[in-house]
Scaffold this motif. Sequence first.
Motif, mmCIF file in Angstrom:
data_model
loop_
_atom_site.group_PDB
_atom_site.id
_atom_site.type_symbol
_atom_site.label_atom_id
_atom_site.label_comp_id
_atom_site.label_asym_id
_atom_site.label_seq_id
_atom_site.Cartn_x
_atom_site.Cartn_y
_atom_site.Cartn_z
ATOM 1 N N ARG A 164 29.664 7.373 24.586
ATOM 2 C CA ARG A 164 28.578 6.624 25.056
ATOM 3 C C ARG A 164 27.374 6.658 24.460
ATOM 4 N NH1 ARG A 164 30.748 5.276 30.004
ATOM 5 N NH2 ARG A 164 32.471 6.275 30.953
ATOM 6 N N GLY A 165 26.569 5.408 24.641
ATOM 7 C CA GLY A 165 25.104 5.402 24.459
ATOM 8 C C GLY A 165 25.102 5.062 22.825
ATOM 9 N N LEU A 166 26.321 4.603 22.005
ATOM 10 C CA LEU A 166 26.116 4.176 20.587
ATOM 11 C C LEU A 166 26.812 2.835 20.588
ATOM 12 C CD1 LEU A 166 25.572 4.963 17.919
ATOM 13 C CD2 LEU A 166 27.847 5.950 17.776
ATOM 14 N N GLY A 167 25.748 2.043 20.087
ATOM 15 C CA GLY A 167 26.241 0.308 20.158
ATOM 16 C C GLY A 167 26.650 -0.038 21.284
ATOM 17 N N GLU A 168 27.548 -1.091 21.279
ATOM 18 C CA GLU A 168 27.945 -1.562 22.738
ATOM 19 C C GLU A 168 29.273 -0.931 23.040
ATOM 20 O OE1 GLU A 168 28.883 -5.736 22.192
ATOM 21 O OE2 GLU A 168 27.080 -6.509 21.461
ATOM 22 N N ARG A 169 29.919 -0.449 22.103
ATOM 23 C CA ARG A 169 31.249 0.271 22.382
ATOM 24 C C ARG A 169 31.357 1.300 21.071
ATOM 25 N NH1 ARG A 169 36.671 -1.938 24.093
ATOM 26 N NH2 ARG A 169 36.998 0.128 24.188
ATOM 27 N N ALA A 170 31.883 2.290 21.332
ATOM 28 C CA ALA A 170 32.015 3.439 20.254
ATOM 29 C C ALA A 170 33.189 4.381 20.562
ATOM 30 C CB ALA A 170 30.773 4.224 19.913
ATOM 31 N N VAL A 191 30.883 -4.180 13.159
ATOM 32 C CA VAL A 191 31.550 -3.104 13.069
ATOM 33 C C VAL A 191 31.165 -2.120 12.262
ATOM 34 C CG1 VAL A 191 34.082 -2.246 13.316
ATOM 35 C CG2 VAL A 191 33.238 -4.557 14.223
ATOM 36 N N PHE A 192 31.043 -0.860 12.629
ATOM 37 C CA PHE A 192 30.610 0.333 11.691
ATOM 38 C C PHE A 192 31.961 1.427 11.933
ATOM 39 C CE2 PHE A 192 26.863 -1.669 13.019
ATOM 40 C CZ PHE A 192 26.045 -1.425 11.955
ATOM 41 N N THR A 193 32.162 1.782 10.794
ATOM 42 C CA THR A 193 33.448 2.772 10.665
ATOM 43 C C THR A 193 32.956 4.121 9.793
ATOM 44 O OG1 THR A 193 35.103 0.996 10.805
ATOM 45 C CG2 THR A 193 35.854 3.277 10.354
ATOM 46 N N VAL A 194 33.153 5.175 10.238
ATOM 47 C CA VAL A 194 32.911 6.582 9.622
ATOM 48 C C VAL A 194 34.076 7.197 9.788
ATOM 49 C CG1 VAL A 194 31.541 8.528 9.008
ATOM 50 C CG2 VAL A 194 30.494 6.122 9.805
ATOM 51 N N GLN A 195 34.876 7.540 8.584
ATOM 52 C CA GLN A 195 36.110 8.422 8.617
ATOM 53 C C GLN A 195 35.722 9.784 7.914
ATOM 54 O OE1 GLN A 195 39.559 7.289 6.610
ATOM 55 N NE2 GLN A 195 40.731 8.078 7.869
ATOM 56 N N ALA A 196 36.320 10.941 8.213
ATOM 57 C CA ALA A 196 36.207 12.288 7.662
ATOM 58 C C ALA A 196 37.654 12.818 7.580
ATOM 59 C CB ALA A 196 35.011 13.054 8.295
ATOM 60 N N ASP A 197 37.784 13.240 6.455
ATOM 61 C CA ASP A 197 38.991 13.930 6.166
ATOM 62 C C ASP A 197 38.983 15.220 5.735
ATOM 63 O OD1 ASP A 197 41.037 11.839 7.152
ATOM 64 O OD2 ASP A 197 40.159 10.763 5.449
ATOM 65 N N GLY A 198 39.468 16.531 6.272
ATOM 66 C CA GLY A 198 39.422 17.600 5.349
ATOM 67 C C GLY A 198 40.798 17.951 4.797
ATOM 68 N N ILE A 199 40.809 18.249 3.562
ATOM 69 C CA ILE A 199 42.040 18.476 2.762
ATOM 70 C C ILE A 199 42.211 19.993 2.641
ATOM 71 C CG2 ILE A 199 43.081 17.548 0.557
ATOM 72 C CD1 ILE A 199 41.279 15.449 0.668
ATOM 73 N N ILE A 217 28.789 11.225 14.651
ATOM 74 C CA ILE A 217 27.874 10.490 15.784
ATOM 75 C C ILE A 217 26.619 10.480 15.164
ATOM 76 C CG2 ILE A 217 27.483 10.591 18.112
ATOM 77 C CD1 ILE A 217 29.865 11.507 18.816
ATOM 78 N N GLU A 218 25.960 11.518 14.760
ATOM 79 C CA GLU A 218 24.625 11.585 14.375
ATOM 80 C C GLU A 218 24.486 10.655 13.074
ATOM 81 O OE1 GLU A 218 21.071 14.576 12.629
ATOM 82 O OE2 GLU A 218 23.005 15.599 13.786
ATOM 83 N N ASP A 219 25.312 10.773 12.049
ATOM 84 C CA ASP A 219 25.048 9.881 10.856
ATOM 85 C C ASP A 219 25.627 8.525 11.145
ATOM 86 O OD1 ASP A 219 24.304 12.198 9.417
ATOM 87 O OD2 ASP A 219 26.217 12.562 8.728
ATOM 88 N N GLY A 220 26.421 8.332 12.061
ATOM 89 C CA GLY A 220 26.519 6.875 12.644
ATOM 90 C C GLY A 220 25.262 6.383 13.062
ATOM 91 N N ARG A 221 24.807 7.175 14.206
ATOM 92 C CA ARG A 221 23.641 6.555 14.905
ATOM 93 C C ARG A 221 22.616 6.066 13.720
ATOM 94 N NH1 ARG A 221 22.975 7.198 20.120
ATOM 95 N NH2 ARG A 221 24.329 8.869 19.933
ATOM 96 N N ALA A 222 22.181 6.997 12.622
ATOM 97 C CA ALA A 222 21.176 6.847 11.804
ATOM 98 C C ALA A 222 21.689 5.598 10.913
ATOM 99 C CB ALA A 222 21.354 7.912 10.761
#
Length: 229
Positions: A164-170, A191-199, A217-222
């Motif tokens: 909640r509180g990020l863009g129209e929908r997140a 449309v913004f997309t951020v994906q993180a993978d731990g290997i 979420i913090e970096d996406g908001r920035a």
Amino acid sequence: MISDPELDGAGETRPAQPAARTEESPPRGREAAGAGARRPWLWALVGAALASAVWAGGLYALGDRLAAPQLSYRATENLCQDFEARALSRIAGDLHRYRPANRQSDHPAVRRAFCTLQNGESVSTLTVRAQVDLHRKTDPGPEFDVPSAWSPAEAGAGRTEEVRGLGERALLLVGPRDTSVELKVLHGGAVFTVQADGIGGEPNTPADTAALRAAMIEDGRALLAALKK
């Protein structure tokens, strides 16, 4: 026997009076057929007018969907510069240190930019991919819930959480065993997309994954703020 022309009182010849007009008979043959053939054309014109009115009404009702979506964000020429990933770097080390990979494509329908970051040269414990899609023709909202082909929550393999509180929908799409997370944000035609993978290795524990989600979420908001017009 041919009769003499009538003479008037002055001895002058008076032309014969024309015969009385008889009532015209109704048209026959091709004339009658032509008169009857005009009636279907009249109904055809009425039908075309009604169809045009219905079509115009449909276009008016669908005006919002046919109109180009609103874009409140600028296009980026280098997403890796605009996506600083500061919060994620605090967790996994400087993500811009090892050759960030940046590319973009410009299509009349969608302007798209990619950025790939990692915290190691040949082996990394965290790989981050950012993507920005600016839709110019159609509204991406109806398809926002559809997972991408590389989504960790594809085919029910993970879980979906609303932000909640990020863009129209997140949405946060969390993969199995919490080893991968995808953040998707919708705002107008963007449309913004951020994906993180731990290997293999950290961050793989639930505590680390919770910190990873918060950092994404913090970096996406920035990122949204950096590209805001």
